[in-house]
Design a protein around this motif. Sequence first.
Motif, PDB file in Angstrom:
ATOM      1  N   ALA A   1      -4.886  15.826 -25.812  1.00  0.00           N
ATOM      2  CA  ALA A   1      -3.555  16.296 -26.818  1.00  0.00           C
ATOM      3  C   ALA A   1      -2.420  16.475 -26.264  1.00  0.00           C
ATOM      4  O   ALA A   1      -2.131  16.350 -26.879  1.00  0.00           O
ATOM      5  N   ASP A   2      -2.700  15.851 -24.988  1.00  0.00           N
ATOM      6  CA  ASP A   2      -0.653  15.686 -24.618  1.00  0.00           C
ATOM      7  C   ASP A   2      -0.429  14.310 -25.656  1.00  0.00           C
ATOM      8  O   ASP A   2       0.834  14.378 -26.214  1.00  0.00           O
ATOM      9  N   LEU A   3      -1.732  13.259 -25.773  1.00  0.00           N
ATOM     10  CA  LEU A   3      -1.051  12.150 -27.062  1.00  0.00           C
ATOM     11  C   LEU A   3      -0.494  12.550 -28.826  1.00  0.00           C
ATOM     12  O   LEU A   3       0.295  11.971 -28.554  1.00  0.00           O
ATOM     13  N   ARG A   4      -1.621  13.719 -28.658  1.00  0.00           N
ATOM     14  CA  ARG A   4      -1.621  13.751 -29.955  1.00  0.00           C
ATOM     15  C   ARG A   4      -0.256  14.935 -29.927  1.00  0.00           C
ATOM     16  O   ARG A   4       0.558  14.397 -31.575  1.00  0.00           O
ATOM     17  N   ASP A   5       0.228  15.198 -29.652  1.00  0.00           N
ATOM     18  CA  ASP A   5       1.190  16.817 -29.107  1.00  0.00           C
ATOM     19  C   ASP A   5       2.314  15.139 -29.414  1.00  0.00           C
ATOM     20  O   ASP A   5       3.646  15.607 -30.363  1.00  0.00           O
ATOM     21  N   LEU A   6       2.279  14.412 -28.585  1.00  0.00           N
ATOM     22  CA  LEU A   6       3.694  13.052 -28.435  1.00  0.00           C
ATOM     23  C   LEU A   6       3.698  12.288 -29.915  1.00  0.00           C
ATOM     24  O   LEU A   6       4.737  12.036 -30.548  1.00  0.00           O
ATOM     25  N   ARG A   7       2.784  11.570 -30.254  1.00  0.00           N
ATOM     26  CA  ARG A   7       3.039  11.328 -31.967  1.00  0.00           C
ATOM     27  C   ARG A   7       3.338  12.338 -33.029  1.00  0.00           C
ATOM     28  O   ARG A   7       3.822  11.919 -33.697  1.00  0.00           O
TER      29      ARG A   7
ATOM     30  N   GLY B   1       0.095   2.578 -31.605  1.00  0.00           N
ATOM     31  CA  GLY B   1      -0.053   1.915 -30.150  1.00  0.00           C
ATOM     32  C   GLY B   1      -0.268   2.784 -28.978  1.00  0.00           C
ATOM     33  O   GLY B   1      -0.699   2.168 -28.532  1.00  0.00           O
ATOM     34  N   LEU B   2       0.178   4.026 -29.368  1.00  0.00           N
ATOM     35  CA  LEU B   2      -0.475   5.399 -28.195  1.00  0.00           C
ATOM     36  C   LEU B   2      -2.011   5.247 -27.839  1.00  0.00           C
ATOM     37  O   LEU B   2      -2.400   6.350 -29.096  1.00  0.00           O
ATOM     38  N   ILE B   3      -2.572   4.861 -27.577  1.00  0.00           N
ATOM     39  CA  ILE B   3      -4.014   4.200 -27.568  1.00  0.00           C
ATOM     40  C   ILE B   3      -4.876   5.680 -27.182  1.00  0.00           C
ATOM     41  O   ILE B   3      -4.735   5.916 -25.444  1.00  0.00           O
ATOM     42  N   GLY B   4      -5.322   6.873 -27.882  1.00  0.00           N
ATOM     43  CA  GLY B   4      -6.115   8.237 -26.993  1.00  0.00           C
ATOM     44  C   GLY B   4      -5.919   9.381 -27.490  1.00  0.00           C
ATOM     45  O   GLY B   4      -5.592   8.997 -29.067  1.00  0.00           O
TER      46      GLY B   4
ATOM     47  N   LYS C   1       7.224   3.831 -21.584  1.00  0.00           N
ATOM     48  CA  LYS C   1       8.019   4.877 -22.517  1.00  0.00           C
ATOM     49  C   LYS C   1       8.321   3.944 -23.525  1.00  0.00           C
ATOM     50  O   LYS C   1       9.159   4.301 -24.297  1.00  0.00           O
ATOM     51  N   GLU C   2       8.354   2.323 -22.941  1.00  0.00           N
ATOM     52  CA  GLU C   2       9.126   1.758 -24.282  1.00  0.00           C
ATOM     53  C   GLU C   2       8.554   1.867 -25.225  1.00  0.00           C
ATOM     54  O   GLU C   2       8.579   1.605 -26.406  1.00  0.00           O
ATOM     55  N   LEU C   3       6.881   2.193 -24.981  1.00  0.00           N
ATOM     56  CA  LEU C   3       6.383   1.859 -26.063  1.00  0.00           C
ATOM     57  C   LEU C   3       6.568   3.415 -27.715  1.00  0.00           C
ATOM     58  O   LEU C   3       6.682   3.013 -28.083  1.00  0.00           O
ATOM     59  N   VAL C   4       7.193   4.556 -27.206  1.00  0.00           N
ATOM     60  CA  VAL C   4       7.371   5.585 -27.289  1.00  0.00           C
ATOM     61  C   VAL C   4       8.462   5.240 -28.238  1.00  0.00           C
ATOM     62  O   VAL C   4       8.929   5.356 -29.039  1.00  0.00           O
ATOM     63  N   ALA C   5       9.545   4.958 -27.040  1.00  0.00           N
ATOM     64  CA  ALA C   5      11.079   3.916 -27.743  1.00  0.00           C
ATOM     65  C   ALA C   5      10.675   3.109 -29.009  1.00  0.00           C
ATOM     66  O   ALA C   5      11.094   3.457 -30.472  1.00  0.00           O
ATOM     67  N   ARG C   6       9.857   2.123 -29.306  1.00  0.00           N
ATOM     68  CA  ARG C   6       9.503   1.509 -30.122  1.00  0.00           C
ATOM     69  C   ARG C   6       8.722   2.195 -31.284  1.00  0.00           C
ATOM     70  O   ARG C   6       9.575   2.138 -32.622  1.00  0.00           O
TER      71      ARG C   6
END
Length: 447
Positions: free
Chosen positions: A149-155, A143-146, A178-183
């Motif tokens: 590089a920041d999103l790739r590292d986060l995933r 659900g973290l669309i993009g 931030k809630e999306l990350v928590a989920r």
Amino acid sequence: MTQERILLVDDEPAFQRLCGNWLASLGYDVKVAASSEQVLALWAGHTFDLVLLDLALPPSFRPDEGLALLPGLASAPVVVMTGHADRELALRAIAAGAWDFLPKPLDPDLLRVVVERALTKRRLERELADWRARAAPDDATMGLIGISADLRDLRALIRRIGPTDVPVMITGPSGTGKELVARALHANGKRAAKPFVAVHCGAIPAELFESELFGHCKGSFTGADRDRIGLIAASHGGTLFLDEIGDMPLSMQVKLLRFLQAGSFFAVGARSETRVDVRVVAATNRDLAAMVEEKSFRDDLFYRLKGIQVRTTALADRAEDVALIVQAVAARLAPPKRLAPDALEWVVSRSWPGNVRELQHSVSTAAALAGSADVITVDDLALACGEAAAPLAVQGDGLLDAQVAALEKRLIVAALDETAHNHTHAAKQLGISRVGLLNKMKRYGLR
């Protein structure tokens, strides 16, 4: 960058020579056709970025000859040129798939602008298609669309720490998901089948906080007419998400700390403890370390909660994700909608200080303003944002070109980072030649 290729379709040799040479002098690769048969033969063997099409072609020299070609040329913008400059013919051409309509004799300055606009549209369409192709499906993007590089590292970090039980502190600007990350952490962990309970610490009145979090027994205070389970107990076996933890009252911080240390708590009015097994994920847009120094947040609670720290990024720092987010939001509306090309350009060119939350809200509002229409326009978006739609620039120093250049630079930097600055591999990933990559790196001052 690969030289952009234009198909010039006209049966007059003098016009072919003059217009073809003029376009070539602007740096375009020009192929010429004089009949429908030649158009089809060239179309089958080449890829074109733009078609300039005279409708009056042999053998009939009537507009119907050119109009019949339009549906088959739909993969590239088609600018119709004709001496039959009447409104009805223009409408027929647009309905058949033409992108623009120019009467003969052509004004060179107008033709230059139309060609540049059409090729810019083509580039944006290709970039968007590339973004979509490179972006993983929803189950992989969490659900973290993009594609930044920041999103790739986060995933990647979520996949690594999701299966653990270590506490996580998510920090970042408001509206960055931030809630999306928590989920996503919950969904990618061993507790995924158990409850995910979100507690917004800034939305609960201080006098009700203890009861909301720990629950209460019947008769424990005025109005407590029955036993009530608290949010912590409701999350047993799963994940407790404490959003905006920096807004929690100091009086509650010590009670939360005791629960985190003991794994159990007393409901309000209870004489026996309740033991609960939860994973705690907290989030804040505040500087908790500074709050600890100011004595407005307990240092022992801070160190207990922070565990692994995860940071979400402002949308301004990952502008390459904006188009994908907007398209995803519009596609998920009921009914689904899409953005007009100039509306998408407007969205990409605009700053979003409220981050993803503001972007999503604006698109949803614009969709409501669009009513039954399938397409969201620039005017819909501008009204949703409380602004007037500024005209998009098409010249070399314009807003659109600046955005495209910024995006191009970001993609090059990302490709170089991913390939450890191997120019050959980076060029292949970007779909350009190694020489083209080196030229672009020189242009943007990259090493």
